[in-house]
Design an enzyme around this catalytic site. Structure first.
Site, PDB file in Angstrom:
ATOM      1  N   HIS A 272       0.820  -1.215   0.000  1.00  0.00           N
ATOM      2  CA  HIS A 272       0.000   0.000   0.000  1.00  0.00           C
ATOM      3  C   HIS A 272       0.853   1.264   0.000  1.00  0.00           C
ATOM      4  O   HIS A 272       0.382   2.330   0.394  1.00  0.00           O
ATOM      5  CB  HIS A 272      -0.958   0.031   1.209  1.00  0.00           C
ATOM      6  CG  HIS A 272      -1.945  -1.085   1.225  1.00  0.00           C
ATOM      7  ND1 HIS A 272      -2.909  -1.255   0.257  1.00  0.00           N
ATOM      8  CD2 HIS A 272      -2.112  -2.116   2.099  1.00  0.00           C
ATOM      9  CE1 HIS A 272      -3.623  -2.323   0.537  1.00  0.00           C
ATOM     10  NE2 HIS A 272      -3.162  -2.871   1.640  1.00  0.00           N
ATOM     11  N   GLU A 312      -6.022  13.197  -3.067  1.00  0.00           N
ATOM     12  CA  GLU A 312      -5.910  11.857  -3.632  1.00  0.00           C
ATOM     13  C   GLU A 312      -7.293  11.314  -3.989  1.00  0.00           C
ATOM     14  O   GLU A 312      -8.239  11.429  -3.203  1.00  0.00           O
ATOM     15  CB  GLU A 312      -5.222  10.920  -2.647  1.00  0.00           C
ATOM     16  CG  GLU A 312      -3.795  11.339  -2.322  1.00  0.00           C
ATOM     17  CD  GLU A 312      -3.044  10.297  -1.512  1.00  0.00           C
ATOM     18  OE1 GLU A 312      -3.703   9.384  -0.970  1.00  0.00           O
ATOM     19  OE2 GLU A 312      -1.814  10.390  -1.429  1.00  0.00           O
ATOM     20  N   ARG A 329       0.478  18.408   3.070  1.00  0.00           N
ATOM     21  CA  ARG A 329       1.924  18.640   3.096  1.00  0.00           C
ATOM     22  C   ARG A 329       2.452  18.495   1.682  1.00  0.00           C
ATOM     23  O   ARG A 329       1.698  18.185   0.753  1.00  0.00           O
ATOM     24  CB  ARG A 329       2.599  17.607   3.991  1.00  0.00           C
ATOM     25  CG  ARG A 329       2.239  16.172   3.602  1.00  0.00           C
ATOM     26  CD  ARG A 329       3.008  15.128   4.363  1.00  0.00           C
ATOM     27  NE  ARG A 329       2.450  13.800   4.241  1.00  0.00           N
ATOM     28  CZ  ARG A 329       2.627  12.989   3.207  1.00  0.00           C
ATOM     29  NH1 ARG A 329       3.335  13.396   2.167  1.00  0.00           N
ATOM     30  NH2 ARG A 329       2.095  11.783   3.178  1.00  0.00           N
TER      31      ARG A 329
END
Length: 711
Positions: A272, A312, A329
């Site tokens: 992942h 995302e 970030r």
């Protein structure tokens, strides 16, 4: 004025440039401008390549830099690059890089106006961002409120849904009882994604493919989340089959201006975690690209975001996309976005943190070419990508240029520490289109030569050459689906054996030649030629071992300077060879049967390492008899061994306990990941050799036990 000259000021007022929800038009409003505080000194609260990356941009802008370091990093590259450095504490990150009080104390002591957190460590810590604000230190990142809103996945899902950002619906409730979670799992259906609400980087995330797997996967995710984030609250979502991981780089300023810098595809992952990224995403239509960017801007605007952030998305095969999370970030993979837009995102961070508006608006940001980033890790891809650690005894990288970047925080002779992430470097390449960028990536990977520890360089070469990857047919299950293709069994050819053998002989010639002047008899054949034997023909027998197979090699020197090579029972080969050295790189050129082959070569500790355009291979020369008699150490003594360097987290058995094959014995932590060590056979534990908190080396015998067959 910012570097790109995009700022409009008038009598203490500013013209606000903000994108509307379609990102196609600009709205203007006039209000009091935020205070601009030019930065003259910043502290980087991080280590490794990201600390070095920030230092480079800061120096170019004339900003002084302060590094912080742990005991393990006293001689690290980022410490050497910075103008000054402050020790934080012992090697463990909880005693150094995660110590908020010591980081702030270092900023006060050195007079730093701002703190750049990099990624990881304190970069998404709400409390630290709030503490910086309270103490009058600029946090080079978003407001604490944005970190909080996006850091809790259940909260972020509600905010995104309200902002019109597509989301996958699931269970984000407060009732975390096992009974309720199982009920909600049945409603959502399987396969099911279990995710920590404060998770990130693949930690606290598990997939349950069937109801029978749910309990164990939930427990594992909760345990890892508690260790990583101090919180084990979970959310449940339907798992999208063959998903792509597509993310959008966004940027906001204090003037309510927002832009996106297009998307990155980070689909190919192991454990992942990302391993190779590219921008833009392959095969994504212009329409979808625009929709992705606009959705990402809506997400940033919804939380009043300031600075660099990444939204995302998970994308299905039909290019439908859904919000996954926002990383508040700068991302590890930000360089590919810089390469396709011609920007320096760290510079943007510094300017925005100082109070300047964004250097560019959306109409001035153009997509140009294609870029790849490959993460070079110390790990064992063939052993489930187990992270590694150890010394970089030999390190040669591709030559950096305007379209090739090597982002790193280590050099030859440094040690990849067990205490931190095992990433050695990021290799970033750019070209005018995807196909040429991919060719450049493969070529540069072949020039990344490392000896001293296991790396994933050869795996990345196989991955970037895979036909489906070349086509752009990528998804998060790419590695499992194509596993056999990505780990081919490559034959060790006579040509390779010959290269290694002749490289050894030519290297011996070179060494003996350099020693000739110091010998008492410079004309002695023993001083000038290692194959020389009195009353013997010029012939040498060698044993070369590779991948567990030993090759008998006979090398005969011919009068014309060529060699006759015989490998095992194969036919004799007549060949010529030349060893050359340039820019600290040694190469072997072999001409056998009118076919010329070339490899880079490294000689180290009796081993010969060949680096070819197709990957690397190592040969060991024959060990002396006295070394053979020493045996193989702990592996022969009976016991479970450490598969990598790490720290003992849990001990699940005690002395005298009976265990079954596969029974969990201990839990190790390495590179922030949990590894369960299981019994290699049934038997009785004689002794547990370590205690909780101990550091162990690779192949250390963790327990000693007697096999059930011997009882």
């Amino acid at each position: 004025m910012g570097l790109y000259g995009i700022r409009a000021c008038l009598a203490g007022k500013y013209v606000q440039r903000s994108l509307c929800t379609t990102c196609n038009s600009l709205s203007s409003a006039t209000k009091t401008a935020p205070k601009v505080t030019p930065l003259s000194k910043i502290l980087i609260a991080n280590r490794g390549e990201i600390a070095c990356r920030v230092i480079r941009s800061a120096k170019r802008l004339g900003i002084q830099t302060v590094a912080v370091y742990s005991d393990a990093d006293r001689n690290a590259m980022h410490v050497d690059m910075a103008d000054s450095a402050i020790r934080l504490g012992p090697a463990a990150s909880v005693e150094s890089y995660l110590r908020q009080d010591r980081v702030l104390e270092a900023a006060f002591k050195t007079g730093a106006q701002a703190i750049h957190p990099g990624y990881g460590f304190l970069s998404e810590n709400v409390e630290f961002a709030e503490l910086c604000s309270k103490e009058g230190i600029i946090f080079i990142g978003p407001p604490a409120s944005a970190i909080r809103d996006m850091g809790i996945k259940s909260t972020s899902k509600h905010i995104m849904s309200a902002a019109g950002v597509p989301v996958i619906h699931g269970y984000h409730g407060e009732d975390q009882s096992l009974e309720r979670l199982k009920q909600e799992a049945e409603k959502i259906g399987f396969p099911l994604m279990i995710k920590a609400v404060r998770g990130g980087g693949g930690k606290g995330m598990r997939i349950a493919y069937t109801p029978g797997e749910f309990d164990s996967q939930l427990e594992s995710a909760k345990w890892e989340a508690q260790k990583s984030f101090g919180d084990q609250v979970m959310l449940l979502e339907r798992y999208v089959e063959r998903p792509r991981h597509v993310e959008v780089q966004v940027f906001g300023d204090k003037y309510d201006n927002y832009v996106y810098l297009f998307e990155r595809d980070c689909s190919v992952q192991r454990r992942h975690q990302k391993i190779i990224e590219e921008a833009p995403g392959p095969g994504i239509s212009s329409k979808t690209r625009k929709e992705l960017g606009e959705a990402a801007v809506r997400a940033a605007r919804a939380v009043g975001y300031v600075g660099a952030g990444t939204v995302e998305f998970i994308m299905d095969p039909q290019q439908n996309f859904f919000f996954m999370e926002m990383n508040t970030r700068l991302q590890v993979e930000h360089p590919v976005s810089e390469m396709i837009t011609g920007t320096d995102l760290v510079e943007w961070q510094l300017r925005v943190a100082a109070g300047e508006p964004l250097p560019l608006d959306q109409s001035q940001i153009h997509l140009n070419g294609h870029a790849f980033e490959a993460r070079i890790y110390a790990e064992e891809p063939k052993n489930n990508f187990l992270p590694g650690a150890g010394p970089l005894l030999h390190l040669i990288t591709p030559k950096p240029s305007s379209d090739v970047r090597v982002e790193t925080g280590v050099a030859q002779g440094d040690v990849v520490s067990v205490f931190y992430d095992p990433m050695i470097a990021k290799l970033v390449v750019w070209s005018s289109d995807r196909a040429s960028a991919l060719r450049k990536l493969r070529s540069c990977l072949s020039e990344y030569n490392i000896v001293g520890l296991n790396t994933n360089v050869d795996f990345l070469m196989e991955l970037s050459s895979h036909p489906k990857f070349v086509e752009g047919d990528v998804h998060t299950d790419f590695i499992p689906q194509h596993y056999n293709d990505l780990f081919p069994v490559k034959p060790i050819t006579d040509n390779l054996v010959g290269q290694a053998a002749l490289a050894c002989i030519l290297n011996e010639l070179k060494v003996s030649s350099s020693q000739q002047s110091s010998t008492r008899d410079p004309y002695s054949p023993f001083a000038s030629y290692p194959m020389a034997r009195l009353n013997h023909s010029c012939q040498k027998s060698m044993k070369m071992t590779c991948q567990g197979v030993t090759y008998d090699v006979i090398v005969t020197c011919c009068e014309n300077g060529s060699y006759k090579l015989k490998v095992g029972q194969s036919a004799e080969i007549v060949a010529s060879a030349r060893l050359s050295e340039s820019d600290n790189v040694t190469s072997i050129e072999l001409n056998a049967n009118d076919e010329i082959s070339k490899s880079r070569v490294v000689f180290l500790d009796g081993n010969v390492h060949l680096f070819t355009k197709d990957g690397s291979v190592a040969f060991a020369t024959e060990k002396p008899a006295f070394l053979k008699s020493l045996g193989q150490g702990s592996m022969q003594q009976g016991g479970a061994v450490a598969p990598m360097p790490g720290i003992i987290e849990k001990i699940l058995v005690k002395d005298g306990e009976k265990v079954q094959l596969g029974q969990p014995l201990l839990v190790m932590i390495a590179m922030k990941m949990e590894y369960v060590i299981r019994a290699p056979e049934a038997g009785v534990i004689e002794k547990v050799n370590y205690k909780v908190g101990d550091s162990v080396a690779k192949n250390a015998a963790l327990v000693r036990f007697v096999s059930a067959d011997k009882k």
